[in-house]
Design an enzyme around this catalytic site. Structure first.
Site, PDB file in Angstrom:
ATOM      1  N   GLY A  16      73.960 -10.609 -62.597  1.00 15.11           N
ATOM      2  CA  GLY A  16      75.320 -10.569 -63.137  1.00 15.11           C
ATOM      3  C   GLY A  16      75.467  -9.917 -64.499  1.00 15.11           C
ATOM      4  O   GLY A  16      76.458 -10.145 -65.187  1.00 15.11           O
ATOM      5  N   LYS A  39      75.701   1.810 -70.270  1.00 19.67           N
ATOM      6  CA  LYS A  39      74.551   1.504 -69.400  1.00 19.67           C
ATOM      7  C   LYS A  39      73.587   2.662 -69.639  1.00 19.67           C
ATOM      8  O   LYS A  39      73.624   3.675 -68.921  1.00 19.67           O
ATOM      9  CB  LYS A  39      75.004   1.444 -67.927  1.00 19.67           C
ATOM     10  CG  LYS A  39      73.888   1.278 -66.925  1.00 19.67           C
ATOM     11  CD  LYS A  39      73.578  -0.167 -66.620  1.00 19.67           C
ATOM     12  CE  LYS A  39      72.417  -0.289 -65.637  1.00 19.67           C
ATOM     13  NZ  LYS A  39      72.109  -1.687 -65.301  1.00 19.67           N
ATOM     14  N   GLU A 117      74.449  -2.639 -71.516  1.00 20.55           N
ATOM     15  CA  GLU A 117      73.787  -3.346 -70.422  1.00 20.55           C
ATOM     16  C   GLU A 117      72.381  -2.808 -70.187  1.00 20.55           C
ATOM     17  O   GLU A 117      72.187  -1.597 -70.027  1.00 20.55           O
ATOM     18  CB  GLU A 117      74.595  -3.227 -69.111  1.00 20.55           C
ATOM     19  CG  GLU A 117      73.934  -4.041 -67.998  1.00 20.55           C
ATOM     20  CD  GLU A 117      74.513  -3.811 -66.616  1.00 20.55           C
ATOM     21  OE1 GLU A 117      75.652  -3.340 -66.483  1.00 20.55           O
ATOM     22  OE2 GLU A 117      73.783  -4.112 -65.647  1.00 20.55           O
ATOM     23  N   VAL A 119      68.539  -2.954 -68.048  1.00 24.29           N
ATOM     24  CA  VAL A 119      68.130  -2.687 -66.663  1.00 24.29           C
ATOM     25  C   VAL A 119      67.189  -3.811 -66.223  1.00 24.29           C
ATOM     26  O   VAL A 119      66.280  -4.182 -66.979  1.00 24.29           O
ATOM     27  CB  VAL A 119      67.349  -1.355 -66.579  1.00 24.29           C
ATOM     28  CG1 VAL A 119      66.953  -1.040 -65.145  1.00 24.29           C
ATOM     29  CG2 VAL A 119      68.136  -0.223 -67.188  1.00 24.29           C
ATOM     30  N   ASN A 177      75.406 -17.856 -65.234  1.00 26.46           N
ATOM     31  CA  ASN A 177      76.217 -17.215 -64.187  1.00 26.46           C
ATOM     32  C   ASN A 177      75.826 -17.774 -62.820  1.00 26.46           C
ATOM     33  O   ASN A 177      74.689 -17.628 -62.370  1.00 26.46           O
ATOM     34  CB  ASN A 177      76.001 -15.698 -64.230  1.00 26.46           C
ATOM     35  CG  ASN A 177      76.936 -14.973 -63.284  1.00 26.46           C
ATOM     36  OD1 ASN A 177      78.044 -15.433 -63.012  1.00 26.46           O
ATOM     37  ND2 ASN A 177      76.485 -13.838 -62.772  1.00 26.46           N
TER      38      ASN A 177
HETATM   39  N1  LIG Z   1      79.726 -15.373 -60.744  1.00 22.28           N
HETATM   40  C1  LIG Z   1      79.680 -14.579 -59.673  1.00 22.28           C
HETATM   41  N2  LIG Z   1      80.389 -14.872 -58.575  1.00 22.28           N
HETATM   42  C2  LIG Z   1      80.376 -14.084 -57.491  1.00 22.28           C
HETATM   43  N3  LIG Z   1      79.673 -12.942 -57.402  1.00 22.28           N
HETATM   44  C3  LIG Z   1      78.938 -12.584 -58.477  1.00 22.28           C
HETATM   45  C4  LIG Z   1      78.900 -13.380 -59.668  1.00 22.28           C
HETATM   46  N4  LIG Z   1      78.089 -12.757 -60.562  1.00 22.28           N
HETATM   47  C5  LIG Z   1      77.653 -11.646 -59.972  1.00 22.28           C
HETATM   48  N5  LIG Z   1      78.157 -11.534 -58.739  1.00 22.28           N
HETATM   49  C6  LIG Z   1      77.909 -10.428 -57.776  1.00 22.28           C
HETATM   50  O1  LIG Z   1      76.497 -10.298 -57.661  1.00 22.28           O
HETATM   51  C7  LIG Z   1      76.140  -8.937 -57.599  1.00 22.28           C
HETATM   52  C8  LIG Z   1      75.199  -8.608 -58.755  1.00 22.28           C
HETATM   53  O2  LIG Z   1      75.925  -8.717 -59.972  1.00 22.28           O
HETATM   54  P1  LIG Z   1      75.780  -7.597 -61.084  1.00 22.28           P
HETATM   55  O3  LIG Z   1      75.901  -6.252 -60.468  1.00 22.28           O
HETATM   56  O4  LIG Z   1      76.706  -7.929 -62.193  1.00 22.28           O
HETATM   57  O5  LIG Z   1      74.254  -7.868 -61.508  1.00 22.28           O
HETATM   58  P2  LIG Z   1      73.345  -6.996 -62.485  1.00 22.28           P
HETATM   59  O6  LIG Z   1      72.425  -7.942 -63.158  1.00 22.28           O
HETATM   60  O7  LIG Z   1      74.215  -6.175 -63.330  1.00 22.28           O
HETATM   61  O8  LIG Z   1      72.539  -6.089 -61.460  1.00 22.28           O
HETATM   62  P3  LIG Z   1      71.674  -4.761 -61.828  1.00 22.28           P
HETATM   63  O9  LIG Z   1      70.318  -5.241 -62.189  1.00 22.28           O
HETATM   64  O10 LIG Z   1      71.723  -3.993 -60.526  1.00 22.28           O
HETATM   65  O11 LIG Z   1      72.371  -4.039 -62.944  1.00 22.28           O
HETATM   66  C9  LIG Z   1      77.440  -8.128 -57.627  1.00 22.28           C
HETATM   67  O12 LIG Z   1      77.843  -7.845 -56.315  1.00 22.28           O
HETATM   68  C10 LIG Z   1      78.400  -9.095 -58.290  1.00 22.28           C
HETATM   69  O13 LIG Z   1      79.726  -8.850 -57.915  1.00 22.28           O
HETATM   70 MG   LIG Z   2      74.293  -4.119 -63.524  1.00 22.14          MG
END
Ligand SMILES: Nc1ncnc2c1ncn2[C@@H]1O[C@H](COP(=O)(O)OP(=O)(O)OP(=O)(O)O)[C@@H](O)[C@H]1O
Ligand SMILES: [Mg+2]
Length: 236
Positions: A16, A39, A117, A119, A177
């Site tokens: 998230g 990013k 953000e 990685v 989260n």
């Molecule tokens: N609180 C939440 N409720 C529902 N869905 C969520 C929640 N948090 C994250 N998600 C969903 O989970 C998935 C991963 O979230 P996100 O893309 O923000 O993670 P990330 O850590 O940024 O991933 P990456 O490492 O690919 O950058 C996305 O589809 C997002 O919409």
């Molecule tokens: Mg991400």
């Protein structure tokens, strides 16, 4: 009180980081501040009209207070959906910290606050042996750690905090989260982690079954975040 920019790290990929980046952007924007995101490095990008486009960068661009070129928001884009250092080698495009710093400076000159953000997780390599700590240090940013609350996250959270602190990077706070809708022990897990991390819990985001990316502002405590703007309070 000065405007403080932050590096958004996560306990893992998919926990998230992007969602919380947007959430913090929106919370701060509600106070009247101009907030943009970045990013710096992304892998698994799509080829669109000859350009590699990061999904995260596209979302971050859409929610920024200024309309910035995607290339500035995401100066390093890789096609292969793997660790950026591996993608860089496969694609023959080595990473350059100078590019990241240059793009960050450009965004910083146009906004009050920049959220960067990361990685993957904290020890994910970005380019050769450089990782999140090197980017956070090059940009002189404290970290907000996103903990994806699910089975195994206590270990991930505590290891991440240990590493961040050992790398001499400030931890401004963390966000819980709720990424796993079926996980039954969220409250106990969040409370345990809270007791173990000195830095403040800045927000708790429930599992959002219907995700409205325009409505992510209520989950982050701007007061707690602003309180951290005092360098003295950043947890080392
Ligand atoms: N609180 C939440 N409720 C529902 N869905 C969520 C929640 N948090 C994250 N998600 C969903 O989970 C998935 C991963 O979230 P996100 O893309 O923000 O993670 P990330 O850590 O940024 O991933 P990456 O490492 O690919 O950058 C996305 O589809 C997002 O919409
Ligand atoms: Mg991400």
């Amino acid at each position: 009180m000065k405007n403080q920019s932050y590096f958004i790290a996560g306990t893992d990929t998919g926990v998230g980081k992007t969602l919380i980046t947007l959430s913090i952007m929106q919370s701060l924007q509600k106070t009247g501040l101009s907030v943009c995101g970045m990013k710096p490095v992304a892998s698994g990008c799509d080829l669109v009209n000859g350009d590699l486009v990061s999904e995260d960068a596209t979302l971050i661009k859409k929610h920024g207070s200024q309309d910035l070129p995607l290339k500035v928001i995401n100066p390093l884009a890789y096609k292969n959906p793997c660790s950026p250092n591996i993608a860089a080698e496969i694609e023959g495009k080595m990473m350059d910290m100078g590019l990241v710093v240059q793009a960050y400076d450009e965004i910083q000159s146009l906004a009050d606050i920049v959220l960067v953000e990361g990685v993957g997780g904290w020890r994910s390599p970005c380019f050769s042996s450089l990782g999140m700590a090197d980017i956070a240090k090059a940009l002189k940013l404290p970290v907000i750690l996103v903990v994806g609350i699910k089975l195994g996250c206590i270990n991930h959270a505590l290891l991440s905090v240990e590493c961040i602190l050992r790398d001499n990077v400030n931890l401004a706070g963390w966000v819980a989260n709720m990424v796993a809708p079926d996980f039954k022990y969220t409250e106990e897990t969040v409370n345990y982690i809270k007791g173990q991390i000195k830095a403040p819990l800045l927000g708790t985001v429930p599992y959002l079954a219907t995700l409205d990316y325009q409505q992510l502002h209520p989950y982050i405590s701007v007061q707690d975040l602003m309180a951290d703007n005092d360098d003295q309070k950043l947890m080392i």
